[in-house]
Design a protein around this motif. Structure first.
Motif, PDB file in Angstrom:
ATOM      1  N   LEU B  38       0.830  -1.209   0.000  1.00  0.00           N
ATOM      2  CA  LEU B  38       0.000   0.000   0.000  1.00  0.00           C
ATOM      3  C   LEU B  38       0.860   1.252   0.000  1.00  0.00           C
ATOM      4  O   LEU B  38       0.385   2.335  -0.334  1.00  0.00           O
ATOM      5  N   ARG B  43       2.979   0.759  -4.578  1.00  0.00           N
ATOM      6  CA  ARG B  43       1.581   1.162  -4.741  1.00  0.00           C
ATOM      7  C   ARG B  43       1.299   1.578  -6.172  1.00  0.00           C
ATOM      8  O   ARG B  43       0.299   1.183  -6.767  1.00  0.00           O
ATOM      9  N   VAL B  58      -7.602  -5.083   0.194  1.00  0.00           N
ATOM     10  CA  VAL B  58      -6.633  -5.281   1.258  1.00  0.00           C
ATOM     11  C   VAL B  58      -7.372  -5.800   2.474  1.00  0.00           C
ATOM     12  O   VAL B  58      -8.502  -5.389   2.760  1.00  0.00           O
ATOM     13  N   ALA B  72      -5.192   2.583   2.686  1.00  0.00           N
ATOM     14  CA  ALA B  72      -5.885   1.968   1.546  1.00  0.00           C
ATOM     15  C   ALA B  72      -6.252   3.007   0.495  1.00  0.00           C
ATOM     16  O   ALA B  72      -6.114   2.775  -0.703  1.00  0.00           O
ATOM     17  N   PHE B  76      -8.069   0.969  -3.051  1.00  0.00           N
ATOM     18  CA  PHE B  76      -8.083  -0.367  -2.464  1.00  0.00           C
ATOM     19  C   PHE B  76      -9.327  -0.525  -1.591  1.00  0.00           C
ATOM     20  O   PHE B  76      -9.575   0.304  -0.719  1.00  0.00           O
TER      21      PHE B  76
END
Lengths: 118, 98
Positions: B38, B43, B58, B72, B76
């Protein structure tokens, strides 16, 4: 045909998972499950020519590979980018290796019933 | 439409191998040490997968445990353990990269 069980071999031959993976693939084949064996990452070293694994006192995977046709496992799929990145020289006596790239790997995963990683 | 489980951090070989194997419309779940992706340059690599229609997820408890509970962002989807199970029910096959 049933969707196959896809076996991914990612460890070098002296790693304990290497033998376990091959044993699992042979067991599945013995029960007549369609299996596909793919060697990628460090797993391509399991097919390196001229190995003498017995001298390391680890299971002689090189010998087990010779037995695959007895289980009706003819095709060995080798991930070409993994081989190029490592300078490996995979070869199995009397066998043609099936070279695959990333796109083919994705396709084999998509078409598998289950994927087992070793 | 496969589900890929990535449980290793970006420097581990599993990270690159997982990226090679991700295809169109697959889902990727970061869990255990995989949540470290992340952060940092990893990322950006994962965000490129959005162009393939990959669903980025995640496992929230693992991110929180590692001090990345706020990491996140929009891209995500955070899932809990029930959400993890739901993902495995909806997508076949499941591929674990470790």
């Amino acid at each position: 045909m049933n969707a196959p069980l896809l076996f991914l071999f990612r460890q070098p031959p002296a790693a304990s998972l290497a033998k376990e993976g091959l044993d699992a693939a042979l067991a599945a084949a013995a029960f007549e499950q369609p299996v596909q064996l793919v060697f990628l990452g460090d797993g391509v070293w399991q097919l390196q020519a001229h190995m003498a694994l017995a001298t390391l006192q680890v299971p002689a995977l090189d010998k087990q590979l010779d037995a695959l046709p007895l289980y009706d496992i003819e095709a060995l799929y080798v991930h070409r980018p993994s081989v190029s990145a490592r300078g490996a020289q995979p070869a199995v006596a009397g066998r043609t290796l099936n070279w695959i790239d990333d796109a083919q790997l994705q396709q084999m995963i998509a078409q598998a019933k289950q994927v087992l990683s070793f | 439409m496969s589900l890929h489980l990535l449980s290793k951090s970006p420097q581990h070989p599993a990270f690159a191998q997982c990226l090679s194997a991700l295809g169109r419309d697959d889902a990727l779940l970061l869990l255990e040490d995989g949540v470290y992706a992340l952060a940092g340059p990893a990322r950006a690599q994962l965000l490129q997968l959005l162009q393939l229609g990959v669903q980025l997820c995640v496992l929230a408890p693992d991110a929180q445990a590692r001090g990345l509970g706020d990491a996140a962002g929009q891209e995500f989807a955070g899932v809990d353990y029930a959400g993890f199970v739901a993902l495995t029910e909806r997508r076949q096959p499941v591929v674990s990269w470790f």
